[in-house]
Design a protein around this motif. Structure first.
Motif, PDB file in Angstrom:
ATOM      1  N   PRO A 136      13.502 -64.603  58.079  1.00 23.10           N
ATOM      2  CA  PRO A 136      13.276 -63.790  56.889  1.00 23.10           C
ATOM      3  C   PRO A 136      14.562 -63.532  56.088  1.00 23.10           C
ATOM      4  CG  PRO A 136      13.264 -62.423  58.860  1.00 23.10           C
ATOM      5  CD  PRO A 136      13.501 -63.823  59.318  1.00 23.10           C
ATOM      6  N   TYR A 137      15.672 -64.103  56.503  1.00 23.88           N
ATOM      7  CA  TYR A 137      16.925 -63.931  55.764  1.00 23.88           C
ATOM      8  C   TYR A 137      17.811 -65.139  56.016  1.00 23.88           C
ATOM      9  CZ  TYR A 137      18.979 -62.765  60.281  1.00 23.88           C
ATOM     10  OH  TYR A 137      19.401 -62.827  61.584  1.00 23.88           O
ATOM     11  N   SER A 138      18.846 -65.293  55.170  1.00 24.08           N
ATOM     12  CA  SER A 138      19.779 -66.414  55.322  1.00 24.08           C
ATOM     13  C   SER A 138      21.106 -65.934  55.883  1.00 24.08           C
ATOM     14  CB  SER A 138      20.052 -67.077  53.970  1.00 24.08           C
ATOM     15  OG  SER A 138      18.945 -67.830  53.565  1.00 24.08           O
ATOM     16  N   ALA A 139      21.785 -66.831  56.587  1.00 20.06           N
ATOM     17  CA  ALA A 139      23.139 -66.554  57.060  1.00 20.06           C
ATOM     18  C   ALA A 139      24.052 -66.325  55.854  1.00 20.06           C
ATOM     19  CB  ALA A 139      23.657 -67.739  57.877  1.00 20.06           C
ATOM     20  N   THR A 140      25.066 -65.484  56.046  1.00 19.33           N
ATOM     21  CA  THR A 140      26.034 -65.242  54.969  1.00 19.33           C
ATOM     22  C   THR A 140      26.642 -66.559  54.481  1.00 19.33           C
ATOM     23  OG1 THR A 140      26.545 -63.042  55.806  1.00 19.33           O
ATOM     24  CG2 THR A 140      28.220 -64.079  54.416  1.00 19.33           C
ATOM     25  N   VAL A 141      26.945 -67.475  55.409  1.00 21.67           N
ATOM     26  CA  VAL A 141      27.534 -68.770  55.029  1.00 21.67           C
ATOM     27  C   VAL A 141      26.607 -69.505  54.058  1.00 21.67           C
ATOM     28  CG1 VAL A 141      28.111 -71.077  55.895  1.00 21.67           C
ATOM     29  CG2 VAL A 141      28.920 -69.055  57.119  1.00 21.67           C
ATOM     30  N   SER A 170      31.989 -65.383  58.481  1.00 22.24           N
ATOM     31  CA  SER A 170      30.964 -64.479  58.987  1.00 22.24           C
ATOM     32  C   SER A 170      29.995 -65.212  59.904  1.00 22.24           C
ATOM     33  CB  SER A 170      30.183 -63.885  57.815  1.00 22.24           C
ATOM     34  OG  SER A 170      29.043 -63.197  58.283  1.00 22.24           O
ATOM     35  N   ARG A 171      29.643 -64.564  61.023  1.00 23.87           N
ATOM     36  CA  ARG A 171      28.660 -65.126  61.935  1.00 23.87           C
ATOM     37  C   ARG A 171      27.269 -64.546  61.678  1.00 23.87           C
ATOM     38  NH1 ARG A 171      29.291 -63.393  66.596  1.00 23.87           N
ATOM     39  NH2 ARG A 171      30.908 -61.861  66.158  1.00 23.87           N
ATOM     40  N   TYR A 172      27.143 -63.703  60.641  1.00 26.71           N
ATOM     41  CA  TYR A 172      25.847 -63.090  60.344  1.00 26.71           C
ATOM     42  C   TYR A 172      24.808 -64.171  60.022  1.00 26.71           C
ATOM     43  CZ  TYR A 172      22.243 -60.279  58.092  1.00 26.71           C
ATOM     44  OH  TYR A 172      21.041 -59.700  57.766  1.00 26.71           O
ATOM     45  N   GLY A 173      23.707 -64.131  60.744  1.00 25.69           N
ATOM     46  CA  GLY A 173      22.640 -65.111  60.499  1.00 25.69           C
ATOM     47  C   GLY A 173      22.858 -66.450  61.179  1.00 25.69           C
ATOM     48  N   ILE A 174      23.913 -66.548  61.987  1.00 22.01           N
ATOM     49  CA  ILE A 174      24.119 -67.758  62.774  1.00 22.01           C
ATOM     50  C   ILE A 174      23.634 -67.455  64.187  1.00 22.01           C
ATOM     51  CG2 ILE A 174      25.789 -69.433  63.663  1.00 22.01           C
ATOM     52  CD1 ILE A 174      27.514 -68.855  61.220  1.00 22.01           C
ATOM     53  N   ILE A 175      22.737 -68.292  64.691  1.00 19.78           N
ATOM     54  CA  ILE A 175      22.160 -68.043  66.005  1.00 19.78           C
ATOM     55  C   ILE A 175      23.285 -67.984  67.027  1.00 19.78           C
ATOM     56  CG2 ILE A 175      20.675 -69.041  67.789  1.00 19.78           C
ATOM     57  CD1 ILE A 175      18.943 -70.108  65.384  1.00 19.78           C
ATOM     58  N   ALA A 176      23.348 -66.861  67.762  1.00 20.46           N
ATOM     59  CA  ALA A 176      24.497 -66.608  68.630  1.00 20.46           C
ATOM     60  C   ALA A 176      24.435 -67.448  69.901  1.00 20.46           C
ATOM     61  CB  ALA A 176      24.559 -65.127  68.976  1.00 20.46           C
ATOM     62  N   PHE A 177      25.545 -68.085  70.234  1.00 20.40           N
ATOM     63  CA  PHE A 177      25.692 -68.785  71.517  1.00 20.40           C
ATOM     64  C   PHE A 177      26.703 -67.978  72.327  1.00 20.40           C
ATOM     65  CE2 PHE A 177      27.917 -72.965  73.155  1.00 20.40           C
ATOM     66  CZ  PHE A 177      27.913 -72.490  74.451  1.00 20.40           C
ATOM     67  N   ALA A 178      27.984 -67.999  71.951  1.00 18.41           N
ATOM     68  CA  ALA A 178      29.000 -67.195  72.621  1.00 18.41           C
ATOM     69  C   ALA A 178      29.795 -66.485  71.524  1.00 18.41           C
ATOM     70  CB  ALA A 178      29.908 -68.068  73.469  1.00 18.41           C
ATOM     71  N   SER A 179      29.501 -65.200  71.361  1.00 14.64           N
ATOM     72  CA  SER A 179      29.950 -64.479  70.169  1.00 14.64           C
ATOM     73  C   SER A 179      31.458 -64.381  70.008  1.00 14.64           C
ATOM     74  CB  SER A 179      29.343 -63.076  70.167  1.00 14.64           C
ATOM     75  OG  SER A 179      27.942 -63.172  70.278  1.00 14.64           O
ATOM     76  N   SER A 180      32.221 -64.424  71.099  1.00 14.09           N
ATOM     77  CA  SER A 180      33.678 -64.300  70.955  1.00 14.09           C
ATOM     78  C   SER A 180      34.329 -65.658  70.692  1.00 14.09           C
ATOM     79  CB  SER A 180      34.294 -63.650  72.200  1.00 14.09           C
ATOM     80  OG  SER A 180      34.464 -64.583  73.245  1.00 14.09           O
TER      81      SER A 180
END
Lengths: 492, 93
Positions: free
Chosen positions: A103-108, A200-210
């Motif tokens: 329902p939304y797009s990644a910031t990238v 920005s990682r917003y809207g990117i499916i998280a694998f390993a956040s750090s």
């Protein structure tokens, strides 16, 4: 008419901005070519047929009415299927998300589209970005455009293959332990992983956040710089983005390396590379010397521990991040109509067991084990402690030099099926790329030569935190002197 | 060597049903992977603070504000089963 397929961002957007060619015509042609070549290469999971044409028409209207259509006007992009695209299926190449429509797009993605770029389609990859060959996809194996018997690398193999095959002008990959740089190396394109916190990682499916960071995959260094200027920068939706100024990298590129010190970590050079890889590295070193750089030997004693630290940290973070896939609110749910679940645990386990592929399950299991009571201190905590020591060693090295020059991997692309049966061997491929993510520094791969079998070989450049400029200049000097980027695969 | 009982326990914690093939494949693979990982045990790390994020950043907080979200239908459209504005799940015995 000048070829529109193997072109650059800068050339294509200038022609579109001048009105020499319509964005619609460009996108129609790219959609046609991508569809046709996808039957051979499987680089895209889905194409954005209608959406891309609508975006193109908007660009054409802006050009016609004299409005600024943006720095990436009309440029088709292959977006890795890890990035959410509103209204467009986003799967992470997993069965568990096979029908997910965000329902939304990644910031990238939002920033690229605001700059005029066109989302051509969603690129294939290893499931949840876990893999180094793009063989772990629910949607099938991606092929290397230079030789379809070989892997394109991974996990951003679809994006790399699409750019190399002229199915897209550029694209976005994500890099958790080398997933932009290694496929760029295998496919003969430029791939850049910016400093952790740049994008920005917003809207990117998280694998390993750090460790996760998105970045450009392009034909040239300048094109990557153009895209970085658009996607980098603080984002209120991601608290880990840095409030650091974003330079105009694309206008400051210089192949004059006078005053630049390039370090060769002796631990990277202690084992033998494939002979063709060695030749490419030697040639790149000759180029940077000729360009005025000084070469110094440096030492990162913990190098050999990069892979174990990486896989412990990445698997632990993944086991936590992937806990959200529960079959309740979205994604795959097992069929309980014939055999109901006995308890809630079984409801989750059956849906997750069917939804995740073997490699993803292997990593969730390893991560769960590393975080479990009784093993946490010996595995996860220990890995994080050694990670700090590794970062300190990199910090020290960058007081002695400005950039590091190394191979991306010890060999060019390998054959499909050759390494998939032995996960440990596959993990050990990542020896030259994982430390970059563990310490958060930027890294890139730039085409440096070809193997005797006709497969591309890249050169990796890394630099200190937020010092992308130096890294890009070293890459630019190699690219300009050798011109390998102009080569295109035969028969496509 | 990881035993089958240990493997099943990890799978239970991870909420993962494994296939017969995976149950046969994983013990040997895990043992060789973990043995390789255990290399790090020999590095002295006494008093070293674990590094959990790679750049020097400070924790930033934002105000907890209520904002309208108009895409609830798009979110609900992803539900495997729904009932009106609710996510529907099968009965668990």
């Amino acid at each position: 008419m000048e070829d529109i397929y193997f072109t650059t961002i800068t050339s294509l957007r200038d022609r579109i901005r001048r009105g020499d060619i319509k964005a619609r015509e460009v996108i129609e042609k790219y959609l046609g070519r991508a569809q046709k070549l996808n039957q051979r290469l499987n680089a895209f999971i889905s194409l954005n047929q209608e959406g891309a044409l609508a975006q193109a028409d908007k660009i054409d209207q802006m050009v016609a009415s004299g409005k600024d259509p943006g720095p990436l006007a009309g440029v088709p992009m292959a977006i890795k299927d890890m990035l959410c695209t509103r209204g467009l299926k986003t799967t992470a190449a997993s069965r568990i998300l096979y029908n997910y429509v965000p329902p939304y797009s990644a910031t990238v993605v939002e920033r690229l589209e605001a700059a005029g770029a066109i989302t051509l389609g969603k690129a294939n990859q290893d499931e949840f970005a876990m893999g180094s060959s793009s063989e772990n996809s629910f949607f099938g194996v991606v092929k290397n455009p230079w030789d379809e018997n070989y892997v394109p690398g991974g996990s951003s193999g679809g994006t790399a293959a699409a750019v190399a095959a002229g199915m897209s002008v550029a694209g976005i990959g994500t890099d958790t332990g080398g997933s932009i740089r290694q496929p760029a190396h295998f496919c003969g394109v430029v791939g850049v992983k910016p400093t952790y916190g740049r994008v920005s990682r917003y809207g990117i499916i998280a694998f390993a956040s750090s460790l996760d960071q998105a970045g450009p995959m392009t034909r040239t260094i300048k094109d990557s710089a153009e895209m970085m200027e658009v996607i980098c920068g603080w984002d209120k939706m991601d608290a880990t983005t840095a409030k650091v100024q974003v330079p105009k990298w694309s206008t400051q590129l210089s192949s004059n390396l006078k005053g630049i010190k390039i370090g060769l970590p002796k631990e990277y050079y202690s084992s033998a590379f494939a002979p063709d890889t060695q030749k490419v590295i030697d040639q790149a070193l000759a180029v940077v010397r000729e360009a005025g750089a000084q070469i110094v030997e440096v030492s990162i004693p913990l190098t050999e521990f990069g892979v174990p630290i990486y896989y412990l940290v990445a698997a632990s973070e993944a086991s936590s991040n992937l806990a959200r896939y529960d079959g309740v609110r979205f994604g795959h749910r097992a069929d309980f109509s014939k055999k109901p679940a006995e308890d809630l645990a079984e409801f989750y386990s059956r849906s997750r067991g069917e939804g995740f592929g073997t490699e993803v399950k292997r990593r969730i299991m390893l991560g769960t084990y590393a975080l479990s009571s009784g093993y946490y201190d010996a595995y996860y905590r220990k890995a994080c402690q050694v990670r700090r020591l590794l970062r300190d060693q990199f910090k020290k090295v960058f007081t002695e030099c400005d950039a590091l020059l190394t191979p991306v991997a010890s060999t060019p692309a390998f054959k499909i099926g050759e390494r998939i049966a032995d996960p440990l061997q596959m993990y050990m491929n990542d020896i030259y790329t994982t430390s970059t993510n563990l310490v958060g520094i930027p890294g890139l791969s730039v085409p440096g030569g070809m193997s005797s079998e006709g497969l591309p070989i890249g050169v990796q450049i890394t630099a200190a935190h937020f010092c992308e400029e130096k890294m890009l200049n070293v890459g630019f000097a190699i690219e300009q002197a050798l011109g390998i980027w102009k080569k295109v695969p035969n028969g496509l | 060597m990881i035993s089958e009982a240990q493997l099943k326990r990890i799978a239970e914690l991870a909420r993962l049903q494994l296939t017969e093939g995976e149950l046969a494949l994983y013990p040997k693979q895990f043992s060789s992977i973990l043995e390789y990982f255990e290399k790090i045990a020999k590095i002295p790390t006494e008093k070293v603070e674990p590094l959990v994020t790679p750049t020097d950043m400070v924790q930033t907080l934002r105000g907890d504000e209520v904002k309208p979200w108009e895409h609830h239908n798009e979110s609900l459209a992803n539900a495997p089963e729904r009932s009106g504005n609710l996510f529907k799940v099968p009965p668990v015995v």
